[in-house]
Write a protein that holds these residues in place. Sequence first.
Motif, PDB file in Angstrom:
ATOM      1  N   ASP A 118       0.821  -1.199   0.000  1.00  0.00           N
ATOM      2  CA  ASP A 118       0.000   0.000   0.000  1.00  0.00           C
ATOM      3  C   ASP A 118       0.865   1.263   0.000  1.00  0.00           C
ATOM      4  OD1 ASP A 118      -1.861   1.941   0.390  1.00  0.00           O
ATOM      5  OD2 ASP A 118      -2.602   1.186   2.318  1.00  0.00           O
ATOM      6  N   ASN A 145       0.241   4.197   0.868  1.00  0.00           N
ATOM      7  CA  ASN A 145       0.153   5.015   2.086  1.00  0.00           C
ATOM      8  C   ASN A 145       0.997   4.471   3.233  1.00  0.00           C
ATOM      9  OD1 ASN A 145      -1.396   6.999   1.034  1.00  0.00           O
ATOM     10  ND2 ASN A 145      -3.339   6.247   1.854  1.00  0.00           N
ATOM     11  N   ILE A 146       1.201   3.152   3.247  1.00  0.00           N
ATOM     12  CA  ILE A 146       2.090   2.566   4.256  1.00  0.00           C
ATOM     13  C   ILE A 146       3.507   3.112   4.041  1.00  0.00           C
ATOM     14  CG2 ILE A 146       3.239   0.408   4.929  1.00  0.00           C
ATOM     15  CD1 ILE A 146       0.578   0.152   6.025  1.00  0.00           C
ATOM     16  N   ALA A 205       3.570   6.765   4.950  1.00  0.00           N
ATOM     17  CA  ALA A 205       3.588   6.935   6.406  1.00  0.00           C
ATOM     18  C   ALA A 205       5.020   6.792   6.925  1.00  0.00           C
ATOM     19  CB  ALA A 205       2.671   5.916   7.071  1.00  0.00           C
ATOM     20  N   ALA A 206       5.721   5.776   6.417  1.00  0.00           N
ATOM     21  CA  ALA A 206       7.113   5.579   6.849  1.00  0.00           C
ATOM     22  C   ALA A 206       7.989   6.755   6.414  1.00  0.00           C
ATOM     23  CB  ALA A 206       7.655   4.280   6.274  1.00  0.00           C
ATOM     24  N   LYS A 240      16.628   1.171   5.571  1.00  0.00           N
ATOM     25  CA  LYS A 240      15.805   1.124   6.772  1.00  0.00           C
ATOM     26  C   LYS A 240      14.349   0.848   6.393  1.00  0.00           C
ATOM     27  CE  LYS A 240      16.331   3.917  10.955  1.00  0.00           C
ATOM     28  NZ  LYS A 240      16.415   5.320  11.391  1.00  0.00           N
ATOM     29  N   LYS A 272      12.502  -2.449   7.731  1.00  0.00           N
ATOM     30  CA  LYS A 272      11.488  -2.237   8.769  1.00  0.00           C
ATOM     31  C   LYS A 272      10.068  -2.150   8.248  1.00  0.00           C
ATOM     32  CE  LYS A 272      14.253  -0.260  12.362  1.00  0.00           C
ATOM     33  NZ  LYS A 272      14.322   0.783  13.384  1.00  0.00           N
ATOM     34  N   VAL A 273       9.921  -1.883   6.949  1.00  0.00           N
ATOM     35  CA  VAL A 273       8.566  -1.685   6.422  1.00  0.00           C
ATOM     36  C   VAL A 273       8.253  -2.626   5.252  1.00  0.00           C
ATOM     37  CG1 VAL A 273       6.967  -0.021   5.390  1.00  0.00           C
ATOM     38  CG2 VAL A 273       8.534   0.710   7.200  1.00  0.00           C
ATOM     39  N   PRO A 331       8.238  -6.651   6.228  1.00  0.00           N
ATOM     40  CA  PRO A 331       7.027  -7.116   6.922  1.00  0.00           C
ATOM     41  C   PRO A 331       5.741  -6.849   6.153  1.00  0.00           C
ATOM     42  CG  PRO A 331       8.026  -5.254   8.082  1.00  0.00           C
ATOM     43  CD  PRO A 331       9.000  -5.685   7.052  1.00  0.00           C
ATOM     44  N   ALA A 332       5.664  -5.726   5.421  1.00  0.00           N
ATOM     45  CA  ALA A 332       4.421  -5.411   4.703  1.00  0.00           C
ATOM     46  C   ALA A 332       4.158  -6.409   3.580  1.00  0.00           C
ATOM     47  CB  ALA A 332       4.470  -3.987   4.152  1.00  0.00           C
ATOM     48  N   TYR A 337      -0.737 -14.347  10.204  1.00  0.00           N
ATOM     49  CA  TYR A 337      -2.029 -14.616  10.839  1.00  0.00           C
ATOM     50  C   TYR A 337      -2.239 -13.668  12.013  1.00  0.00           C
ATOM     51  CZ  TYR A 337      -3.192 -18.711   8.101  1.00  0.00           C
ATOM     52  OH  TYR A 337      -3.530 -19.537   7.061  1.00  0.00           O
ATOM     53  N   ARG A 338      -1.196 -13.506  12.802  1.00  0.00           N
ATOM     54  CA  ARG A 338      -1.264 -12.635  13.959  1.00  0.00           C
ATOM     55  C   ARG A 338      -1.525 -11.194  13.554  1.00  0.00           C
ATOM     56  NH1 ARG A 338       3.545 -11.637  17.510  1.00  0.00           N
ATOM     57  NH2 ARG A 338       2.736 -10.936  19.519  1.00  0.00           N
ATOM     58  N   TRP A 339      -0.993 -10.803  12.408  1.00  0.00           N
ATOM     59  CA  TRP A 339      -1.136  -9.419  11.947  1.00  0.00           C
ATOM     60  C   TRP A 339      -2.436  -9.182  11.186  1.00  0.00           C
ATOM     61  CZ3 TRP A 339       4.307  -9.664   9.299  1.00  0.00           C
ATOM     62  CH2 TRP A 339       5.283  -9.821  10.292  1.00  0.00           C
ATOM     63  N   GLY A 340      -3.260 -10.223  11.048  1.00  0.00           N
ATOM     64  CA  GLY A 340      -4.525 -10.056  10.347  1.00  0.00           C
ATOM     65  C   GLY A 340      -4.366  -9.881   8.847  1.00  0.00           C
ATOM     66  N   MET A 341      -3.271 -10.397   8.264  1.00  0.00           N
ATOM     67  CA  MET A 341      -3.067 -10.264   6.823  1.00  0.00           C
ATOM     68  C   MET A 341      -3.761 -11.378   6.047  1.00  0.00           C
ATOM     69  SD  MET A 341       0.914  -9.201   6.477  1.00  0.00           S
ATOM     70  CE  MET A 341       1.479  -7.538   6.769  1.00  0.00           C
TER      71      MET A 341
END
Lengths: 271, 260
Positions: free
Chosen positions: A154, A156-157, A160-161, A170, A174-175, A178-179, A257-261
């Motif tokens: 995304d 916007n993600i 945002a960073a 970086k 960091k983004v 994981p994204a 799964y934990r992150w709701g992806m």
Amino acid sequence: MNNNSAKATLQSILQTIYPFLVIGVIWEVSVQLNWMPSSNLSSPSIILQRFIDVAFMDGILWKHFLSSFTRLVIGFSLASVLGLITGALLSMQPLLNKMFEPVINLLVSVPTIAWVPVLLITMGLGDKTVITTIFLGSYFVIVYNTMRGIEIVDKNIINAAHSMGVHGTKLFAKVLIPASFLSILTGLRLGLGYAWRALVGGEMLSAMIQWGVGKMIFQARFWNDTATMIVGILIIGFSVILIDQVMINYIEKITVYRWGMVNQVEESNLE
Amino acid sequence: MNKPIVEIRNLNKTFKSDNQTLLALEDINLSIPQGKFVVLIGPSGCGKTTLINLIAGFEKPSSGSILLEGKPIEKPGPDRGFVFQDYALFPWKTVLGNVMFGLVNNGWKKEEARERAKEFIHMVNLTGFEQNFPHTLSGGMRQRVSIARALAYDPKVLLMDEPFGALDAQTRKHMQKELADVWEKTHKTVVFITHSVIEAVYLADIIVVMTARPGKVKAIIDVDVPRPRKYTEEHYLEIREQVLSHLDAEIEKEQMQHPI
């Protein structure tokens, strides 16, 4: 409650084993009744006996397995690290992308085993060839999935960073990683499957290799020893399932799964 | 009058697609005074999102300049906080992790960052949700995290692009009140985009009404209604009418140009 969950676990184990039992029984019966000559295909009982021999009596199965596994770990780790970096570079640098994307698209569709004859000449008949085969088997699919995964993060993600002053490497670490982790995991999972295929093929064709599950299967051919071959085939199958289901599923559970992806379906059944 | 913190001078922005150029913003001149709550309002397509993206540094002006404390804006940076309509939270980070992100990446020590993040989480009334992942929160709660995240690293300006646009009417009204409260505590300079007149008059010190295609500044209205504001106050209603009449004229013009 505990009793119920134990019952559910038992049931799911039975459900998994059941089809194998059915096939096993039909197979055993047809060999015993001579519908299928045992000189061509060993019966499950003989295969089991052979498994016990090679696994527990003389233990050579584990030596084969360990050699294969070591090669797999080396080749696959290299492919993962370099694949992630290449994928990131290709997705973040438009110029590199233009130059190399067609190449990646071509190479991702070449069956890895086709590389082996080339490698036998350039890299020799030993470990180097097998490890390179594993590398090639998993590298391209990891590059491809990483690249696509980062491309669809995304906007916007990323913005945002950026607005928090995070750029460059970086941002990548960091983004972007994981994204796009869902895509990356898909790449790693496919890559691991391809790596096993490449490994077995490479071991069979590399003359200087002595140990390895692929070699074990191939050498059994000299003695018409189908039982050993099938032990090897099953070992490969089980270890792929084990790594895939246990390791990658676990990574998925604590990440995407934990992150709701991922949309979770029938979670109550998993518990 | 406070001295301006953001100055926009002779700003033009065009977008080029295959064979046509679209003039999105034409000759914008605007000063955002320090410590004021400035709301940009206008019909859809007036380029207000483009304008806020330019201030954020996500896009570059075609001509003219935008200055932040006298220096031209070249790229995004932590001297401006941004709140997105779709929250843009990091799904792999907890509420605490999201709010800490801007701090840790701008030189804060982890322990201090954690303490400060907790303060801001408390300020937006989310204490107790620090360890939640964003996907487990409601829209209103996510936007509160996003506001805390953008405020925590103490930017000079807070930019908010239709932050409550995706929320239901009840939650939206509640969030307006919370934002007004937070703003009273911080007196941060805010640039806020909306197309709700009610929201604009409730929150703003200054309302900037924009025209559509190309986007220009049509009117600048001072909102001198004392805070905390009530939606039914007489002066509030007067200003609402004033903004509405400006907007109505714009929307009529728009429909004359593009009849249905």
